[in-house]
Design a protein around this motif. Structure first.
Motif, PDB file in Angstrom:
ATOM      1  N   CYS A   1       0.841  -1.205   0.000  1.00  0.00           N
ATOM      2  CA  CYS A   1       0.000   0.000   0.000  1.00  0.00           C
ATOM      3  C   CYS A   1       0.872   1.249   0.000  1.00  0.00           C
ATOM      4  N   CYS A   2       1.937   1.211   0.780  1.00  0.00           N
ATOM      5  CA  CYS A   2       2.831   2.371   0.880  1.00  0.00           C
ATOM      6  C   CYS A   2       3.638   2.599  -0.386  1.00  0.00           C
ATOM      7  N   GLN A   3       3.656   1.608  -1.293  1.00  0.00           N
ATOM      8  CA  GLN A   3       4.301   1.793  -2.591  1.00  0.00           C
ATOM      9  C   GLN A   3       3.374   2.474  -3.601  1.00  0.00           C
ATOM     10  N   VAL A   4       2.098   2.662  -3.206  1.00  0.00           N
ATOM     11  CA  VAL A   4       1.124   3.306  -4.091  1.00  0.00           C
ATOM     12  C   VAL A   4       0.480   4.480  -3.329  1.00  0.00           C
ATOM     13  N   PRO A   5       1.283   5.466  -2.917  1.00  0.00           N
ATOM     14  CA  PRO A   5       0.762   6.537  -2.057  1.00  0.00           C
ATOM     15  C   PRO A   5      -0.246   7.436  -2.757  1.00  0.00           C
ATOM     16  N   GLU A   6      -0.240   7.431  -4.100  1.00  0.00           N
ATOM     17  CA  GLU A   6      -1.215   8.251  -4.813  1.00  0.00           C
ATOM     18  C   GLU A   6      -2.631   7.716  -4.629  1.00  0.00           C
ATOM     19  N   VAL A   7      -2.777   6.448  -4.268  1.00  0.00           N
ATOM     20  CA  VAL A   7      -4.090   5.857  -3.969  1.00  0.00           C
ATOM     21  C   VAL A   7      -4.272   5.708  -2.461  1.00  0.00           C
ATOM     22  N   PHE A   8      -3.291   5.096  -1.809  1.00  0.00           N
ATOM     23  CA  PHE A   8      -3.354   4.892  -0.357  1.00  0.00           C
ATOM     24  C   PHE A   8      -2.729   6.116   0.327  1.00  0.00           C
ATOM     25  N   THR A   9      -3.470   7.203   0.301  1.00  0.00           N
ATOM     26  CA  THR A   9      -2.948   8.476   0.826  1.00  0.00           C
ATOM     27  C   THR A   9      -2.716   8.399   2.326  1.00  0.00           C
ATOM     28  N   GLU A  10      -3.662   7.755   3.027  1.00  0.00           N
ATOM     29  CA  GLU A  10      -3.553   7.583   4.478  1.00  0.00           C
ATOM     30  C   GLU A  10      -3.975   6.168   4.839  1.00  0.00           C
ATOM     31  N   ILE A  11      -3.237   5.558   5.751  1.00  0.00           N
ATOM     32  CA  ILE A  11      -3.641   4.251   6.272  1.00  0.00           C
ATOM     33  C   ILE A  11      -3.540   4.260   7.790  1.00  0.00           C
ATOM     34  N   CYS A  12      -4.392   3.459   8.406  1.00  0.00           N
ATOM     35  CA  CYS A  12      -4.314   3.223   9.844  1.00  0.00           C
ATOM     36  C   CYS A  12      -4.133   1.725  10.042  1.00  0.00           C
ATOM     37  N   ILE A  13      -3.062   1.338  10.719  1.00  0.00           N
ATOM     38  CA  ILE A  13      -2.788  -0.066  11.020  1.00  0.00           C
ATOM     39  C   ILE A  13      -3.308  -0.350  12.421  1.00  0.00           C
ATOM     40  N   ALA A  14      -4.162  -1.343  12.555  1.00  0.00           N
ATOM     41  CA  ALA A  14      -4.777  -1.639  13.854  1.00  0.00           C
ATOM     42  C   ALA A  14      -4.689  -3.136  14.154  1.00  0.00           C
ATOM     43  N   SER A  15      -4.369  -3.462  15.383  1.00  0.00           N
ATOM     44  CA  SER A  15      -4.385  -4.854  15.833  1.00  0.00           C
ATOM     45  C   SER A  15      -4.503  -4.877  17.348  1.00  0.00           C
ATOM     46  N   ARG A  16      -4.577  -6.089  17.910  1.00  0.00           N
ATOM     47  CA  ARG A  16      -4.628  -6.207  19.371  1.00  0.00           C
ATOM     48  C   ARG A  16      -3.367  -5.617  20.011  1.00  0.00           C
TER      49      ARG A  16
ATOM     50  N   TYR B   1       3.866 -13.045   0.985  1.00  0.00           N
ATOM     51  CA  TYR B   1       3.906 -12.118  -0.149  1.00  0.00           C
ATOM     52  C   TYR B   1       2.782 -12.413  -1.134  1.00  0.00           C
ATOM     53  N   THR B   2       2.579 -13.703  -1.437  1.00  0.00           N
ATOM     54  CA  THR B   2       1.576 -14.052  -2.444  1.00  0.00           C
ATOM     55  C   THR B   2       0.145 -13.850  -1.941  1.00  0.00           C
ATOM     56  N   THR B   3      -0.027 -13.624  -0.655  1.00  0.00           N
ATOM     57  CA  THR B   3      -1.346 -13.251  -0.127  1.00  0.00           C
ATOM     58  C   THR B   3      -1.452 -11.752   0.081  1.00  0.00           C
ATOM     59  N   GLY B   4      -0.373 -11.134   0.550  1.00  0.00           N
ATOM     60  CA  GLY B   4      -0.404  -9.700   0.842  1.00  0.00           C
ATOM     61  C   GLY B   4      -0.499  -8.818  -0.383  1.00  0.00           C
ATOM     62  N   VAL B   5       0.194  -9.191  -1.460  1.00  0.00           N
ATOM     63  CA  VAL B   5       0.125  -8.385  -2.693  1.00  0.00           C
ATOM     64  C   VAL B   5      -1.293  -8.381  -3.275  1.00  0.00           C
ATOM     65  N   PRO B   6      -1.961  -9.547  -3.409  1.00  0.00           N
ATOM     66  CA  PRO B   6      -3.346  -9.514  -3.897  1.00  0.00           C
ATOM     67  C   PRO B   6      -4.304  -8.762  -2.979  1.00  0.00           C
ATOM     68  N   ALA B   7      -4.029  -8.746  -1.678  1.00  0.00           N
ATOM     69  CA  ALA B   7      -4.869  -7.957  -0.771  1.00  0.00           C
ATOM     70  C   ALA B   7      -4.789  -6.482  -1.147  1.00  0.00           C
ATOM     71  N   MET B   8      -3.569  -5.993  -1.381  1.00  0.00           N
ATOM     72  CA  MET B   8      -3.420  -4.601  -1.810  1.00  0.00           C
ATOM     73  C   MET B   8      -4.071  -4.372  -3.166  1.00  0.00           C
ATOM     74  N   CYS B   9      -3.908  -5.322  -4.090  1.00  0.00           N
ATOM     75  CA  CYS B   9      -4.480  -5.140  -5.430  1.00  0.00           C
ATOM     76  C   CYS B   9      -6.000  -5.167  -5.403  1.00  0.00           C
ATOM     77  N   GLY B  10      -6.600  -5.990  -4.538  1.00  0.00           N
ATOM     78  CA  GLY B  10      -8.051  -5.981  -4.389  1.00  0.00           C
ATOM     79  C   GLY B  10      -8.536  -4.649  -3.856  1.00  0.00           C
ATOM     80  N   ALA B  11      -7.823  -4.119  -2.862  1.00  0.00           N
ATOM     81  CA  ALA B  11      -8.165  -2.800  -2.334  1.00  0.00           C
ATOM     82  C   ALA B  11      -8.029  -1.737  -3.418  1.00  0.00           C
ATOM     83  N   LEU B  12      -7.002  -1.860  -4.235  1.00  0.00           N
ATOM     84  CA  LEU B  12      -6.777  -0.923  -5.335  1.00  0.00           C
ATOM     85  C   LEU B  12      -7.957  -0.918  -6.304  1.00  0.00           C
ATOM     86  N   MET B  13      -8.492  -2.101  -6.598  1.00  0.00           N
ATOM     87  CA  MET B  13      -9.643  -2.196  -7.501  1.00  0.00           C
ATOM     88  C   MET B  13     -10.857  -1.450  -6.926  1.00  0.00           C
TER      89      MET B  13
END
Length: 419
Positions: free
Chosen positions: A20-35, A364-376
């Motif tokens: 996501c951070c490699q595509v800042p023109e789309v992912f302008t702001e992100i919030c990372i949340a976990s326990r 990697y093979t799961t995380g990249v498609p997650a970003m690409c799905g969000a991009l779509m």
């Protein structure tokens, strides 16, 4: 120009966040949340000097709808990326509905407690009606379809590799290569070596439950269920070599059978080494894969959760894993009245993944498609309202994004078939 809330900070989530951070023109702001907010803070600090994406962090227990709702209302994202555990899919979907936000995940829902009486009654009814007994299925999330559609929202299910990219490969084959598809074989090969006697490449609870479940496949309009690991084949994978693979139940078969109804047979195979299988069978035989709590010295523990604490963290495997993965789909069918075969797949190098984002290739093979799905979703390429799996959308922009951001496709028009 989007704000995205990313729930999860494990190995897959870390890859998705890096991308996501490699595509800042789309992912302008992100919030990372976990326990564990400290994990989010550490990753945010690592990425901040490398991107113009504005990164915030938060603590949230995604088992609790109210906590997720509070966080969404506070952050006001355009999309929630659920890269936590599939146990939490429904609570996060509920929160998205309550707040009017689009949703996506990488794996379909399954319960943490498979002994829960209410869940068990529904599960046993589904086993009889559907014909397969795996704990994970789409029915729980598909039940949200009308709610999301009426709310004008999109829920994208399973934008990982398998499920996810494999379904996009099927949609691509249907759109470009075939008039009708007769058979689909999904092949997942990990040729990597991490050097441990036994470890899992993603969350041990999910991995071991999936592998130890009865296998099943779709044939002539119904499920055929078999004992776990009872169908074995060998296949020579490009850039990996000859490997043993076993037929498993896998969630994308369920949605593909629904969305490509002419397919006469759909199967899923995954490679395993003998050491992995020996360890898994031993652990299963002594009860270590059980989700039923046991009392030990006055304390209640869940065996598979205890086992998870003993095994290496999948996120730690990156620096020591060598080799490649090869994941794809082999099709038979007809085009212009003629029989044809087609194979579309990706080869991914564990060490190259570690050099780029500090992970092994499974994450990697799961995380990249997650970003690409969000991009779509964020760029308006995929806009259909309701609850949908990847093959229901146009595959072309998604596969183009995968080509661009680290998972390029390869093709063969004369592949060896699986008997």
């Amino acid at each position: 120009m989007s704000k995205v809330l990313i729930i999860g900070c494990g190995g897959v989530a870390s890859v998705a966040i890096h991308k996501c951070c490699q595509v800042p023109e789309v992912f302008t702001e992100i919030c990372i949340a976990s326990r564990t907010k400290a994990k989010c803070d550490k990753l945010a600090a690592e990425l901040a000097p490398k991107t113009t994406t504005k990164i915030a962090t938060a603590q949230v227990d995604a088992d609790h709808v109210d906590e997720v709702i509070t966080l969404i209302k506070s952050y006001q994202p355009d999309l929630v990326m659920n890269i936590a555990l599939p146990y939490q899919d429904l609570t996060i979907m509920d929160a998205c509905l309550a707040c009017g936000v689009n949703y996506m995940d990488t794996a379909n829902y399954e319960p943490e407690n498979t002994d829960d009486p209410e869940w068990r009654a529904i599960y046993e009814k589904r086993c009889k009606e559907a014909g397969f007994s795996a704990y994970f299925d789409y029915s729980w999330q598909w039940a949200y379809a009308k709610k999301f559609e009426e709310a004008g929202l999109t829920a994208l299910l399973g934008s990982g590799f398998d499920p996810g990219v494999t379904q996009a490969y099927c949609a691509y084959a249907k759109k470009h290569e075939f008039d009708t598809i007769d058979t689909i074989d999904i092949l997942d090969c990990n040729g990597g070596d991490h050097g441990y006697a036994f470890a899992t490449n993603f969350n041990p609870e999910i991995n071991l439950r999936e592998v130890s479940a009865p296998g099943s496949y779709w044939e002539n309009g119904h499920w055929v269920e078999i004992p776990a690991m009872s169908i074995k084949r060998e296949y020579n994978f490009d850039q990996v070599g000859q490997k043993d693979m076993y037929l498993l139940h896998h969630e994308e078969i369920e949605s593909l059978a629904k969305n490509i109804p002419e397919a006469k047979r759909i199967r899923f195979f995954m490679t395993f080494g003998q050491s992995y299988l020996d360890h898994m069978r031993c652990l299963e035989d002594v009860g270590m894969l059980s989700t039923t709590p046991v009392n030990f010295n006055g304390q209640e523990i869940v065996p598979i959760q205890f086992l998870k604490a003993l095994l290496p963290d999948p996120a730690s495997l990156g620096p020591r894993t060598k080799g490649k993965t090869n994941i794809g789909c082999i099709f038979t069918g007809k085009k212009d009245g003629k029989e044809k075969t087609y194979y579309i797949y990706n080869v991914c190098d564990h060490q190259e993944c570690y050099k780029e984002v500090g992970s092994q290739a499974i994450s990697y093979t799961t995380g990249v498609p997650a970003m690409c799905g969000a991009l779509m979703l964020l760029t308006g390429k995929w806009t259909t309202k309701g609850v949908h799996t990847v093959e229901e959308f146009d595959p072309d922009p998604y596969l183009d994004a995968l080509d661009k951001y680290g998972l390029p496709r390869s093709e063969s028009h004369a592949p060896a078939l699986v008997d």
